[in-house]
Design a protein around this motif. Structure first.
Motif, PDB file in Angstrom:
ATOM      1  N   GLY A 136       0.704  -1.083  -0.331  1.00  0.00           N
ATOM      2  CA  GLY A 136       0.135   0.196   0.054  1.00  0.00           C
ATOM      3  C   GLY A 136       0.835   1.124   0.210  1.00  0.00           C
ATOM      4  O   GLY A 136       0.218   2.226   0.089  1.00  0.00           O
ATOM      5  N   SER A 137       2.179   1.080  -0.090  1.00  0.00           N
ATOM      6  CA  SER A 137       2.994   2.281  -0.168  1.00  0.00           C
ATOM      7  C   SER A 137       3.832   2.543  -1.501  1.00  0.00           C
ATOM      8  O   SER A 137       3.780   1.461  -2.205  1.00  0.00           O
ATOM      9  N   PHE A 138       4.212   3.751  -1.549  1.00  0.00           N
ATOM     10  CA  PHE A 138       4.761   4.196  -2.782  1.00  0.00           C
ATOM     11  C   PHE A 138       5.819   5.258  -2.398  1.00  0.00           C
ATOM     12  O   PHE A 138       5.564   5.964  -1.652  1.00  0.00           O
ATOM     13  N   ILE A 139       6.745   5.506  -3.448  1.00  0.00           N
ATOM     14  CA  ILE A 139       7.538   6.840  -3.242  1.00  0.00           C
ATOM     15  C   ILE A 139       7.409   7.352  -4.667  1.00  0.00           C
ATOM     16  O   ILE A 139       7.297   6.776  -5.976  1.00  0.00           O
ATOM     17  N   LEU A 140       7.629   8.838  -4.722  1.00  0.00           N
ATOM     18  CA  LEU A 140       7.724   9.563  -6.126  1.00  0.00           C
ATOM     19  C   LEU A 140       9.054  10.062  -6.072  1.00  0.00           C
ATOM     20  O   LEU A 140       9.673  10.606  -5.221  1.00  0.00           O
ATOM     21  N   THR A 141       9.688  10.069  -7.396  1.00  0.00           N
ATOM     22  CA  THR A 141      10.972  10.640  -7.464  1.00  0.00           C
ATOM     23  C   THR A 141      10.802  11.405  -8.572  1.00  0.00           C
ATOM     24  O   THR A 141       9.754  11.415  -9.637  1.00  0.00           O
ATOM     25  N   GLU A 142      11.605  12.607  -8.569  1.00  0.00           N
ATOM     26  CA  GLU A 142      11.700  13.642  -9.642  1.00  0.00           C
ATOM     27  C   GLU A 142      12.437  13.249 -10.932  1.00  0.00           C
ATOM     28  O   GLU A 142      13.490  12.873 -10.753  1.00  0.00           O
ATOM     29  N   GLU A 143      11.881  13.509 -12.118  1.00  0.00           N
ATOM     30  CA  GLU A 143      12.497  13.144 -13.257  1.00  0.00           C
ATOM     31  C   GLU A 143      13.684  14.167 -13.636  1.00  0.00           C
ATOM     32  O   GLU A 143      13.603  15.179 -13.036  1.00  0.00           O
ATOM     33  N   GLY A 144      14.882  13.620 -13.793  1.00  0.00           N
ATOM     34  CA  GLY A 144      16.062  14.372 -13.946  1.00  0.00           C
ATOM     35  C   GLY A 144      17.029  14.337 -12.833  1.00  0.00           C
ATOM     36  O   GLY A 144      18.079  14.103 -12.939  1.00  0.00           O
ATOM     37  N   THR A 145      16.368  15.229 -11.774  1.00  0.00           N
ATOM     38  CA  THR A 145      17.464  14.803 -10.330  1.00  0.00           C
ATOM     39  C   THR A 145      17.399  13.861  -9.737  1.00  0.00           C
ATOM     40  O   THR A 145      18.194  13.385  -9.091  1.00  0.00           O
ATOM     41  N   ASN A 146      16.189  12.800  -9.919  1.00  0.00           N
ATOM     42  CA  ASN A 146      16.101  11.671  -9.051  1.00  0.00           C
ATOM     43  C   ASN A 146      15.829  11.822  -7.703  1.00  0.00           C
ATOM     44  O   ASN A 146      16.145  10.781  -6.884  1.00  0.00           O
ATOM     45  N   HIS A 147      15.604  12.854  -7.319  1.00  0.00           N
ATOM     46  CA  HIS A 147      15.379  13.094  -5.905  1.00  0.00           C
ATOM     47  C   HIS A 147      14.164  12.566  -5.257  1.00  0.00           C
ATOM     48  O   HIS A 147      13.159  12.235  -6.174  1.00  0.00           O
ATOM     49  N   THR A 148      14.002  11.896  -4.363  1.00  0.00           N
ATOM     50  CA  THR A 148      12.792  11.214  -3.473  1.00  0.00           C
ATOM     51  C   THR A 148      12.047  12.361  -3.316  1.00  0.00           C
ATOM     52  O   THR A 148      12.602  13.060  -2.106  1.00  0.00           O
ATOM     53  N   VAL A 149      11.061  12.421  -3.676  1.00  0.00           N
ATOM     54  CA  VAL A 149      10.228  13.854  -3.414  1.00  0.00           C
ATOM     55  C   VAL A 149       9.125  13.567  -2.542  1.00  0.00           C
ATOM     56  O   VAL A 149       8.273  14.408  -1.944  1.00  0.00           O
ATOM     57  N   ALA A 150       8.513  12.199  -2.581  1.00  0.00           N
ATOM     58  CA  ALA A 150       7.250  11.938  -1.676  1.00  0.00           C
ATOM     59  C   ALA A 150       7.358  10.723  -1.191  1.00  0.00           C
ATOM     60  O   ALA A 150       7.711   9.600  -1.930  1.00  0.00           O
ATOM     61  N   ALA A 151       6.625  10.294   0.043  1.00  0.00           N
ATOM     62  CA  ALA A 151       6.241   9.114   0.339  1.00  0.00           C
ATOM     63  C   ALA A 151       4.807   8.949   0.253  1.00  0.00           C
ATOM     64  O   ALA A 151       3.945   9.738   0.851  1.00  0.00           O
ATOM     65  N   GLY A 152       4.260   7.895  -0.101  1.00  0.00           N
ATOM     66  CA  GLY A 152       2.738   7.874  -0.317  1.00  0.00           C
ATOM     67  C   GLY A 152       2.182   6.764   0.311  1.00  0.00           C
ATOM     68  O   GLY A 152       2.462   5.572   0.397  1.00  0.00           O
ATOM     69  N   MET A 153       0.819   6.895   0.593  1.00  0.00           N
ATOM     70  CA  MET A 153       0.127   5.808   1.187  1.00  0.00           C
ATOM     71  C   MET A 153      -1.220   5.559   0.503  1.00  0.00           C
ATOM     72  O   MET A 153      -2.026   6.606   0.644  1.00  0.00           O
ATOM     73  N   LEU A 154      -1.414   4.357  -0.071  1.00  0.00           N
ATOM     74  CA  LEU A 154      -2.703   4.399  -0.885  1.00  0.00           C
ATOM     75  C   LEU A 154      -3.834   3.971  -0.094  1.00  0.00           C
ATOM     76  O   LEU A 154      -3.770   3.444   0.865  1.00  0.00           O
ATOM     77  N   GLU A 155      -5.043   4.707  -0.498  1.00  0.00           N
ATOM     78  CA  GLU A 155      -6.230   4.398   0.044  1.00  0.00           C
ATOM     79  C   GLU A 155      -6.568   2.941  -0.541  1.00  0.00           C
ATOM     80  O   GLU A 155      -6.307   2.606  -1.634  1.00  0.00           O
ATOM     81  N   GLY A 156      -7.444   2.260   0.163  1.00  0.00           N
ATOM     82  CA  GLY A 156      -7.957   0.897  -0.260  1.00  0.00           C
ATOM     83  C   GLY A 156      -8.836   0.960  -1.616  1.00  0.00           C
ATOM     84  O   GLY A 156      -9.074   2.113  -1.905  1.00  0.00           O
ATOM     85  N   PRO A 157      -8.629  -0.157  -2.319  1.00  0.00           N
ATOM     86  CA  PRO A 157      -9.315  -0.251  -3.762  1.00  0.00           C
ATOM     87  C   PRO A 157     -10.838  -0.083  -3.537  1.00  0.00           C
ATOM     88  O   PRO A 157     -11.187  -0.664  -2.559  1.00  0.00           O
ATOM     89  N   SER A 158     -11.441   0.547  -4.532  1.00  0.00           N
ATOM     90  CA  SER A 158     -12.752   0.579  -4.509  1.00  0.00           C
ATOM     91  C   SER A 158     -13.387  -0.434  -5.029  1.00  0.00           C
ATOM     92  O   SER A 158     -14.648  -0.930  -4.936  1.00  0.00           O
ATOM     93  N   GLU A 159     -12.445  -1.272  -5.963  1.00  0.00           N
ATOM     94  CA  GLU A 159     -12.917  -2.445  -6.400  1.00  0.00           C
ATOM     95  C   GLU A 159     -11.753  -3.586  -6.462  1.00  0.00           C
ATOM     96  O   GLU A 159     -10.699  -3.195  -6.697  1.00  0.00           O
ATOM     97  N   LEU A 160     -12.220  -4.602  -6.152  1.00  0.00           N
ATOM     98  CA  LEU A 160     -11.062  -5.738  -5.893  1.00  0.00           C
ATOM     99  C   LEU A 160     -10.824  -6.375  -7.553  1.00  0.00           C
ATOM    100  O   LEU A 160     -11.573  -6.272  -8.063  1.00  0.00           O
ATOM    101  N   TYR A 161      -9.656  -6.956  -7.596  1.00  0.00           N
ATOM    102  CA  TYR A 161      -9.519  -7.603  -8.937  1.00  0.00           C
ATOM    103  C   TYR A 161     -10.459  -8.695  -9.035  1.00  0.00           C
ATOM    104  O   TYR A 161     -10.862  -9.375  -8.163  1.00  0.00           O
TER     105      TYR A 161
END
Lengths: 312, 439
Positions: B405-430
């Motif tokens: 349920g977690s992800f990170i975002l990195t910036e194109e070019g500089t490759n800095h890690t810019v965000a830590a993200g936590m996903l909300e649960g799926p509205s629909e399961l597979y």
């Protein structure tokens, strides 16, 4: 639920295997820094666990100062051969010959000079990632390290501006010319390393075990007396690292706790002749592992300064 | 595997609080009183005390490893420390107090089983205390200790302790932390850290270390619903062993649940079905494995499956989507602007992502979302966003599974890690019936 439970070594192992596979999947030209020391021995075992039955998909790299313990070199070469790996060795003397490094006047230790040699090898083989066995518990500047530690095009570490490392989502992105240093044993302690060597029944070089050796006292350490100067017409590579008349000599029953080269490694009094003995000794130790490393004693920020310059 | 005579459980915790709340001193105290400080470290501390500290040993210097930290007397970056007692092994992340280093606190807290929030008894709850407690809750750290420090400066007043506890309890119900312990301490003098204090006869709970040694952490991993992100495909080149000619292993770390030989599985997002033929490890095949073990699976069928794919059990299915709602902690000086493209990393997946909307920002005064959607998220802001990925992700809500349920975002070019993200649960399961075909 108790059967679905990892003990601390199993936890550290699964974390390190995940890191090693992440390197294999993310980089084009990674290498493993392998010195033959206890930490890199664990790295190789973890690499087997991560990649078998395939070959370990990266060569081994070692930077020699020219002052190595011969036991360590023999062990390194044999282990690389057993694992079927390509071993690349680059030396401080080569770097002198190519003009990549210059001897520091008045300085016997070549510890600092490993930096240009390592950076030279990274450039020569275009390595985009080097895996090292450094641990955060070793030293307070290393306590600040990431698993994936970014180095700029000059090989420099910028400790005040490190990439945040969140969960197990490692940011492996580098631009051409830049480099990553990856430390799968970041969370391991000296004790964990020995317990892992015990559990996995790993062979280690004989100098980790008690033996008799001629030593001399310098800078609060018992340093090994270097091998005699070969009469081959070459200058003595150990000039300055031999005991002077004022420095007391002693035949010791001793071993090494951490290995640099002969000039930077203090021997410790020890009867420990098995891994079990060493574990008991580490448990009772009252000084840190790197307390026997002359290269760390230069100043309070000795490690930080070397790492900023590209040291591993 | 045989267990050694040594402590077998590992507890990871982080300490957070405002500047000068005494975080580094507390860790120094834990190390010192549990006899984890070595003589040469003590000598180094005493040397620097004589030079710069007027003779007083500063336990904070044990963790403040960078020159700039020692000069300014503050912690800049996460410092990790290791110690063991006869009952447990501990990994400590000492995380900075300054607002400007919130991102480092998130780094240290993301892998923790437990957070210690330090409060200065003289100041009581301040914005930083709320911020750190909120982050611990957002990151779903299962256990929290509120260590009310510098109680010696408040004459060990039970009334003051209770007052601060009530300040906390007024906002805790808005958060999602189940297990909270309040402990009155003096990190500087060691009261109630390792040794029980004679100054707090009114306090009946455990010491800080006593609690760290006994808090129940065995169930902190998710063992529901198999999740196996394929990290690396293991295909031996020219193996000398003939039995390996057809070896095709899928290597990875189990991110949820238990996998067993013979178990039916789905490869997602393609939806192909197969059965686990072998759980291969370097030490030999095993009949089952569980989160967070690193293993190599062989499947019955030769199907297309590579890094980025997810192997899941056929029950308790994950979500599949390319549009998400998530909380992010913003970690870079350049603010988050809707419409900008980033690289996203989720499990073993890398893809492009675009932030499509900024919905709200968290206010640390009220711990609630501000009513107006913000124009941007600045460094250390926490907000709720919508994002869209260039390919579908197989995921769970962060509440259900921290690893899928977690992800990170990195910036194109500089490759800095810019965000830590936590996903909300799926509205629909597979939905497996959509691709219900056997091979």
């Amino acid at each position: 639920m108790s059967s679905y439970h990892l003990d601390h070594l199993q936890y550290l192992e699964t974390e390190a295997i995940h890191v090693l596979r992440e390197v294999a999947a993310s980089f084009e030209r990674p290498a493993i820094l392998f010195s033959g020391g206890k930490d890199s021995i664990c790295i190789l075992r973890l690499a087997e666990k991560a990649f078998r039955p395939s070959e370990i998909p990266m060569p081994f790299l070692n930077v020699e100062t020219g002052h190595e313990f011969p036991e360590l070199i023999d062990f390194r070469d044999r282990r690389a051969k057993e694992l079927g790996a390509k071993l690349i060795v680059r030396t401080v003397d080569d770097a002198f010959a190519k003009g990549l490094a210059t001897p520091t006047p008045g300085q016997v230790s070549r510890n600092q000079l490993q930096i240009p040699v390592l950076l030279g090898a990274i450039e020569e083989f275009r390595f985009d990632c080097c895996i090292g066995g450094a641990r955060r518990d070793e030293e307070k500047a290393r306590a600040k390290e990431r698993f994936f530690s970014f180095r700029d095009a000059f090989g420099q570490w910028d400790p005040k501006n490190q990439r945040p490392e969140i969960w197990n989502l490692y940011n492996a992105r580098v631009n051409p010319g830049e480099n990553m240093r990856v430390f799968p044993l970041s969370n391991w302690t000296e004790m964990d390393v020995w317990e892992y060597i015990q559990r996995e029944k790993l062979e280690v070089p004989t100098i980790y075990f008690s033996h008799t050796r001629e030593c001399f006292r310098r800078g609060g350490q018992w340093l090994p007396v270097p091998p005699p100067h070969a009469t081959n017409g070459q200058p003595d590579v150990y000039a300055g690292a031999r005991p002077t008349a004022k420095e007391p000599l002693k035949t010791m029953v001793c071993r090494v706790r951490t290995i640099a080269d002969m000039i930077s490694t203090g021997m410790i009094d020890s009867p420990a002749s098995t891994v079990d003995d060493i574990i008991r000794e580490v448990a009772a130790a009252r000084i840190t592992e790197r307390g026997t490393r002359a290269d760390d004693k230069a100043s309070e920020a000795a490690m930080e300064d070397r790492k900023k310059a590209g040291y591993f | 595997m045989p267990h050694s005579q040594h402590p077998i459980e590992l507890l990871r915790f982080n300490t957070c609080g405002s500047v000068d709340d005494g975080k580094s001193t507390l860790i120094g105290r834990l190390l010192y009183d549990s006899k984890s400080i070595m003589e040469d470290q003590m000598e180094a501390l005493e040397r620097s005390a004589d030079i710069t500290g007027g003779g007083q040993v500063n336990l904070a210097n044990l963790t403040d490893g960078l020159r700039a930290e020692r000069e300014q007397g503050i912690t800049i970056d996460v410092a990790y420390r290791y110690f063991a007692t006869p009952r447990r092994k501990f990994i400590v992340a000492d995380t900075p107090g300054h607002v400007q280093y919130t991102r480092n606190m998130v780094t240290g807290a993301s892998t923790a089983n437990l957070s210690i929030v330090l409060v200065d008894a003289r100041l009581g709850v301040i914005e930083q205390s709320r911020r750190h407690t909120y982050i611990a809750s957002l990151l779903r750290i299962p256990h929290l200790i509120v260590a009310i420090n510098k109680m010696d400066l408040m004459d060990w007043s039970e009334a003051r302790f209770t007052e601060i506890r009530h300040q906390f309890e007024s906002f805790l119900p808005r958060l999602d932390i189940k297990d909270v312990k309040f402990i009155p301490i003096s990190a500087l003098n060691g009261d109630n850290v390792v040794e029980r204090s004679g100054h707090t006869p009114w306090y009946e709970g455990p010491t800080l270390l006593g609690h760290l040694e006994s808090v129940h952490i065995a169930s902190d991993w998710n063992l529901q619903g198999l999740r196996f992100p394929v990290q690396w495909v293991n295909r031996p080149n020219n193996p000398t062993d003939k039995t390996l000619h057809d070896f095709r292993g899928l290597s990875g770390q189990i991110s949820g649940g238990i996998v067993k030989v013979g178990q039916k599985i789905l490869v997602l997002p393609s939806g192909q079905r197969s059965t686990v033929k072998e759980i291969w490890t370097c030490d030999g095949a095993v009949p089952e494995a569980f989160c967070p073990q690193s293993v190599t699976l062989q499947l019955e069928h030769a199907i297309d499956c590579s890094r980025g794919d997810m192997i899941a059990g056929t029950e308790e299915l994950p979500g599949v989507a390319s549009e998400f709602e998530a909380h992010v902690v913003w970690m870079h000086q350049r603010p988050l602007v809707p419409g900008k493209k980033y690289f996203l990393k989720h499990t073993a997946n890398n893809c492009r992502a675009v932030v499509t909307a900024l919905e709200s920002k968290v206010s640390f005064d009220t711990l609630e979302n501000e009513t107006e959607p913000p124009a941007q998220l600045a460094l250390n802001d926490i907000g709720r966003i919508r994002l869209k990925t260039a390919k579908p992700l197989i995921f769970d809500g962060y509440r259900t599974n921290r690893l899928t349920g977690s992800f990170i975002l990195t910036e194109e070019g500089t490759n800095h890690t810019v965000a830590a993200g936590m996903l909300e649960g799926p509205s629909e399961l597979y939905k497996p019936e959509y691709t219900d075909f056997a091979i």
